[in-house]
Design a protein around this motif. Structure first.
Motif, PDB file in Angstrom:
ATOM      1  N   LEU A  66     -80.108  19.462  64.860  1.00 38.64           N
ATOM      2  CA  LEU A  66     -79.776  20.883  64.747  1.00 38.64           C
ATOM      3  C   LEU A  66     -78.337  21.153  65.195  1.00 38.64           C
ATOM      4  N   ALA A  67     -77.928  20.526  66.298  1.00 38.28           N
ATOM      5  CA  ALA A  67     -76.569  20.720  66.801  1.00 38.28           C
ATOM      6  C   ALA A  67     -75.537  20.211  65.808  1.00 38.28           C
ATOM      7  N   VAL A  68     -75.814  19.073  65.179  1.00 33.59           N
ATOM      8  CA  VAL A  68     -74.876  18.514  64.201  1.00 33.59           C
ATOM      9  C   VAL A  68     -74.778  19.415  62.975  1.00 33.59           C
ATOM     10  N   ALA A  69     -75.913  19.923  62.502  1.00 35.68           N
ATOM     11  CA  ALA A  69     -75.885  20.813  61.338  1.00 35.68           C
ATOM     12  C   ALA A  69     -75.084  22.081  61.648  1.00 35.68           C
ATOM     13  N   ALA A  70     -75.354  22.697  62.808  1.00 35.14           N
ATOM     14  CA  ALA A  70     -74.628  23.915  63.182  1.00 35.14           C
ATOM     15  C   ALA A  70     -73.149  23.625  63.402  1.00 35.14           C
ATOM     16  N   GLY A  71     -72.840  22.501  64.052  1.00 40.57           N
ATOM     17  CA  GLY A  71     -71.450  22.145  64.296  1.00 40.57           C
ATOM     18  C   GLY A  71     -70.691  21.859  63.014  1.00 40.57           C
ATOM     19  N   THR A  72     -71.351  21.205  62.058  1.00 36.64           N
ATOM     20  CA  THR A  72     -70.705  20.916  60.780  1.00 36.64           C
ATOM     21  C   THR A  72     -70.381  22.205  60.034  1.00 36.64           C
ATOM     22  N   PHE A  73     -71.329  23.129  60.007  1.00 38.25           N
ATOM     23  CA  PHE A  73     -71.092  24.418  59.340  1.00 38.25           C
ATOM     24  C   PHE A  73     -69.967  25.178  60.031  1.00 38.25           C
ATOM     25  N   GLU A  74     -69.980  25.193  61.353  1.00 43.88           N
ATOM     26  CA  GLU A  74     -68.940  25.888  62.113  1.00 43.88           C
ATOM     27  C   GLU A  74     -67.570  25.264  61.851  1.00 43.88           C
ATOM     28  N   PHE A  75     -67.499  23.937  61.830  1.00 42.69           N
ATOM     29  CA  PHE A  75     -66.246  23.233  61.575  1.00 42.69           C
ATOM     30  C   PHE A  75     -65.727  23.543  60.173  1.00 42.69           C
ATOM     31  N   ALA A  76     -66.639  23.563  59.200  1.00 42.40           N
ATOM     32  CA  ALA A  76     -66.244  23.873  57.824  1.00 42.40           C
ATOM     33  C   ALA A  76     -65.701  25.292  57.716  1.00 42.40           C
ATOM     34  N   GLN A  77     -66.338  26.240  58.395  1.00 44.23           N
ATOM     35  CA  GLN A  77     -65.871  27.621  58.366  1.00 44.23           C
ATOM     36  C   GLN A  77     -64.491  27.752  59.008  1.00 44.23           C
ATOM     37  N   ALA A  78     -64.271  27.055  60.131  1.00 48.80           N
ATOM     38  CA  ALA A  78     -62.982  27.125  60.814  1.00 48.80           C
ATOM     39  C   ALA A  78     -61.866  26.554  59.940  1.00 48.80           C
ATOM     40  N   LEU A  79     -62.121  25.424  59.288  1.00 47.91           N
ATOM     41  CA  LEU A  79     -61.106  24.814  58.429  1.00 47.91           C
ATOM     42  C   LEU A  79     -60.777  25.698  57.233  1.00 47.91           C
ATOM     43  N   ARG A  80     -61.808  26.284  56.652  1.00 50.56           N
ATOM     44  CA  ARG A  80     -61.560  27.133  55.482  1.00 50.56           C
ATOM     45  C   ARG A  80     -60.843  28.416  55.874  1.00 50.56           C
TER      46      ARG A  80
END
Length: 296
Positions: A66-80
């Motif tokens: 769950l932490a990896v999924a949330a972190g990946t989404f958060e990282f993608a949003q920050a980069l975009r």
């Protein structure tokens, strides 16, 4: 005119309205964060991890996933949002889960195969977007696949052995001790910046506090939880302090490159989830390697 002058002289002079003293400007907290909120969030997360480990320890793998999924989404949003970098989000989310869960029964081989397939899926997923920014987006996607789920899969590999609970707790204790020791020493004594162009608040005094607390935590945890030797715990604690500090600096550099303060706002007092995973991710790899060598 004389009468008017007399009336003005006789009229009582109006006293000036009292001026309220200006409120002194509040000094910024040396803690640099909302401390009560940070403590509350830390307690809740710690309780969730302890409950999972002390009931059905494989639930901890679910927390990692769950932490990896949330972190990946958060990282993608920050980069975009900050740089218009578009990660191949769907392959990363699916492949990230595959890395975590395949690391449970198949260990390194399962995680590595899932990583390679994820990279291939990212290459294919981005093709319809055309040549503009292709290399940039794919490079960021491959980095994200390694930085988040692949590193986190080593934390999942700590769980299956018969002493998996002790291994996970040893890993967590060393990282938390490093973070807490560095935070306290930095707030109380921090004067000499460690990397002023990357993370101005990180000081050598804070690093010394991290090293002392991390070595103490590692030595105690390895000795009492895993029946290891004290010198093994000392090496383990020192190594975790180094990797946790490296993780903090790397994420700080990424945020400076993007021009953002936090990766997100998911955790009150902490920033985004990635702001808490930064020290855990590289430390998971080193924890797995050292504990495999020390306790088999």
């Amino acid at each position: 005119m004389a009468q008017v002058s007399e009336e003005r002289e006789k009229a009582p002079m109006s006293s000036p309205e009292p001026v309220e003293p200006a409120e002194p400007a509040k000094k910024p907290s040396r803690a640099g964060r909302n401390l009560p909120a940070a403590i509350a969030v830390g307690v809740v997360l710690g309780a969730a991890i302890l409950v999972s480990l002390l009931t059905v320890r494989y639930l901890f793998i679910g927390i990692i996933a769950l932490a990896v999924a949330a972190g990946t989404f958060e990282f993608a949003q920050a980069l975009r949002r900050a740089a218009d970098i578009r990660l191949a989000l769907v392959p990363l989310l699916v492949g990230g889960q595959a890395m975590i869960w395949l690391a449970w029964p198949y260990g390194r081989a399962g995680a590595l195969i899932a990583f390679v397939i994820t990279v291939l899926a990212c290459l294919l997923w981005r093709l319809p977007g055309g040549a503009q920014g292709y290399l940039r987006d794919i490079t960021a996607s491959v980095f994200a696949a390694a930085y988040l789920p692949l590193f986190a899969s080593f934390a999942a590999m700590l769980v299956p052995p018969h002493d998996g609970v002790g291994r996970v707790l040893t890993f967590m204790i060393a990282v938390v001790a490093s973070d807490t020791g560095g935070y306290v020493a930095g707030v109380l004594k921090g004067k000499h910046p460690m990397a002023p162009t990357i993370s101005p608040k990180k000081t050598w005094e804070g690093f010394s506090g991290s090293m002392i607390a991390g070595i103490a935590g590692g030595a105690l945890a390895v000795s009492f939880l895993l029946d290891g030797l004290v010198w093994q715990g000392v090496i383990f604690g020192a190594a975790i302090v180094l990797t946790a500090t490296l993780g903090d600096l790397v994420e700080s550099l990424i945020k400076r490159d993007l021009g953002i303060k936090d990766m997100g706002t998911l955790l009150p007092g902490h920033g985004g989830l990635m702001d808490r995973l930064d020290s855990l991710l590289p430390s998971a790899v080193v924890s797995w390697a050292l504990l495999s060598a020390f306790v088999g």
